[in-house]
Motif scaffolding. Structure first.
Motif, PDB file in Angstrom:
ATOM      1  N   LEU A 150       0.823  -1.204   0.000  1.00 24.62           N
ATOM      2  CA  LEU A 150       0.000   0.000   0.000  1.00 24.62           C
ATOM      3  C   LEU A 150       0.862   1.261   0.000  1.00 24.62           C
ATOM      4  N   ILE A 151       1.906   1.267   0.828  1.00 21.14           N
ATOM      5  CA  ILE A 151       2.821   2.408   0.860  1.00 21.14           C
ATOM      6  C   ILE A 151       3.561   2.511  -0.462  1.00 21.14           C
ATOM      7  N   ASP A 152       3.956   1.357  -0.991  1.00 24.19           N
ATOM      8  CA  ASP A 152       4.648   1.331  -2.279  1.00 24.19           C
ATOM      9  C   ASP A 152       3.760   1.915  -3.379  1.00 24.19           C
ATOM     10  N   TRP A 153       2.505   1.525  -3.403  1.00 29.94           N
ATOM     11  CA  TRP A 153       1.554   2.057  -4.391  1.00 29.94           C
ATOM     12  C   TRP A 153       1.422   3.564  -4.254  1.00 29.94           C
ATOM     13  N   PHE A 154       1.292   4.036  -3.017  1.00 29.41           N
ATOM     14  CA  PHE A 154       1.097   5.470  -2.781  1.00 29.41           C
ATOM     15  C   PHE A 154       2.299   6.278  -3.283  1.00 29.41           C
ATOM     16  N   ILE A 155       3.499   5.785  -2.999  1.00 33.37           N
ATOM     17  CA  ILE A 155       4.702   6.490  -3.431  1.00 33.37           C
ATOM     18  C   ILE A 155       4.780   6.545  -4.953  1.00 33.37           C
ATOM     19  N   LYS A 156       4.476   5.427  -5.605  1.00 37.17           N
ATOM     20  CA  LYS A 156       4.482   5.397  -7.074  1.00 37.17           C
ATOM     21  C   LYS A 156       3.459   6.378  -7.635  1.00 37.17           C
ATOM     22  N   TRP A 157       2.287   6.404  -7.034  1.00 41.19           N
ATOM     23  CA  TRP A 157       1.234   7.327  -7.491  1.00 41.19           C
ATOM     24  C   TRP A 157       1.668   8.776  -7.297  1.00 41.19           C
ATOM     25  N   ASN A 158       2.220   9.095  -6.128  1.00 40.41           N
ATOM     26  CA  ASN A 158       2.641  10.467  -5.831  1.00 40.41           C
ATOM     27  C   ASN A 158       3.728  10.943  -6.776  1.00 40.41           C
ATOM     28  N   ARG A 159       4.672  10.062  -7.099  1.00 43.84           N
ATOM     29  CA  ARG A 159       5.737  10.432  -8.033  1.00 43.84           C
ATOM     30  C   ARG A 159       5.180  10.600  -9.446  1.00 43.84           C
ATOM     31  N   SER A 160       4.196   9.773  -9.811  1.00 41.01           N
ATOM     32  CA  SER A 160       3.651   9.821 -11.168  1.00 41.01           C
ATOM     33  C   SER A 160       2.923  11.128 -11.447  1.00 41.01           C
ATOM     34  N   ILE A 161       2.270  11.703 -10.450  1.00 39.86           N
ATOM     35  CA  ILE A 161       1.564  12.967 -10.691  1.00 39.86           C
ATOM     36  C   ILE A 161       2.546  14.122 -10.855  1.00 39.86           C
ATOM     37  N   ARG A 162       3.806  13.903 -10.486  1.00 41.71           N
ATOM     38  CA  ARG A 162       4.860  14.897 -10.737  1.00 41.71           C
ATOM     39  C   ARG A 162       5.573  14.621 -12.052  1.00 41.71           C
ATOM     40  N   GLY A 163       5.221  13.530 -12.698  1.00 43.76           N
ATOM     41  CA  GLY A 163       5.796  13.242 -14.010  1.00 43.76           C
ATOM     42  C   GLY A 163       6.841  12.148 -14.037  1.00 43.76           C
ATOM     43  N   THR A 164       7.199  11.605 -12.852  1.00 42.09           N
ATOM     44  CA  THR A 164       8.233  10.569 -12.794  1.00 42.09           C
ATOM     45  C   THR A 164       7.608   9.193 -12.631  1.00 42.09           C
TER      46      THR A 164
END
Length: 293
Positions: A150-164
């Motif tokens: 769940l934490i892993d998913w959240f981090i991936k999502w948060n980075r993706s909205i910044r473009g990474t």
């Protein structure tokens, strides 16, 4: 249930840190550094051993100062990482400023992908935030997934909205192939000990025979992608600059291990410039070279 509990705790920590002013954040960081260093003694033996190996010319007093500052660096990065989840893009540009993004324009205009290599120096965590909003290339950061999905998913999502885009290490090959026709910058923080010593390049690093991850050189040569070194410097607490420099334009023309050696040389220069900014708590020299390695 345990996974969900830690995820909720993680989200609560982000919310709390988000509303706390920067000045108070570093007050907490000061306490955290003392707790890690003096109370919990988090990897103190590993840190001291690493520092003695790296700087045999320094006195015990000098090493003690670096050790203390390194724990402050670790604490600062930890609280800044949490703060980063809710920072505005304008704040990211100001606090993690890429000084020369135009260095990559030449490659982008030719739809040329590149590989960016960095180390665990200063605040590397914000690199996944700043790259997506300051570079024209599509940033793809190779990372080791967290055990908490769940934490892993959240981090991936948060980075993706910044473009990474974050890509697990076991999907590296597929990802390079997937984007072979798109201009990407593949970001690899490659200064940790490799999992497979048999594939490692052995390089002199702080005068130690050091097993180095083969991935950056492997993919650079596979696709003949230029390699750029990412140098992160702390200007003051909460403010960093990122300077890019080209390690090589044509990796296929380099002999085996030469590119990895060039990266490790730049990394050592960065660490010697500010020793406390590196992550000394990991066992960098736990791998020993055998006759067959």
């Amino acid at each position: 249930m345990i996974t969900v509990f830690y995820f909720i705790l993680f989200l609560i920590s982000i919310v709390i840190v988000a509303i706390i002013p920067w000045g108070l954040i570093y007050g907490y960081s000061n306490l955290m550094a003392k707790l890690l260093h003096k109370v919990l003694k988090y990897r103190v033996k590993v840190t001291r051993s690493n520092l003695r190996l790296a700087f045999p010319e320094k006195s015990d007093a000098e090493l003690a100062i670096i050790e203390k500052k390194s724990y402050q660096n670790l604490a600062d990065i930890s609280v800044e990482a949490l703060k980063g989840f809710t920072m505005r893009n304008s704040a990211i540009r100001e606090r993690h400023k890429i000084l020369n993004p135009e260095l990559l324009d030449y490659y982008y205009e030719r739809k040329q992908s590149i590989i960016g290599v960095a180390g665990h120096i200063s605040n590397w965590e914000w690199g996944a935030l700043s790259a997506g909003i300051q570079l024209m290339h599509h940033p793809v950061a190779i990372y080791k997934p967290l055990s908490n999905k769940l934490i892993d998913w959240f981090i991936k999502w948060n980075r993706s909205i910044r473009g990474t885009e974050l890509v697990p290490t076991n999907q590296t090959y597929e990802t390079f192939h997937k984007y072979k026709n798109e201009p990407c910058i593949y970001i690899l923080v490659a200064d940790q000990s490799p999992s497979h010593v048999s594939k490692a390049y052995w390089i002199k690093f702080f005068n130690q025979e050091t097993a180095c991850i083969h991935g950056p050189e492997k993919y650079a040569k596979m696709y003949n992608y230029p390699v750029v070194y990412i140098d992160i410097k702390r200007v003051q607490r909460g403010y960093y600059t990122v300077e890019l420099s080209v390690l090589c334009d044509k990796p296929n023309e380099m002999i085996d291990g030469e590119l990895t050696a060039a990266y490790m040389k730049k990394l050592e220069e960065s660490i010697r410039r500010c020793p406390e900014s590196w992550l000394w708590t990991h066992r960098r020299w736990k791998r020993k070279r055998t006759k067959t390695a």
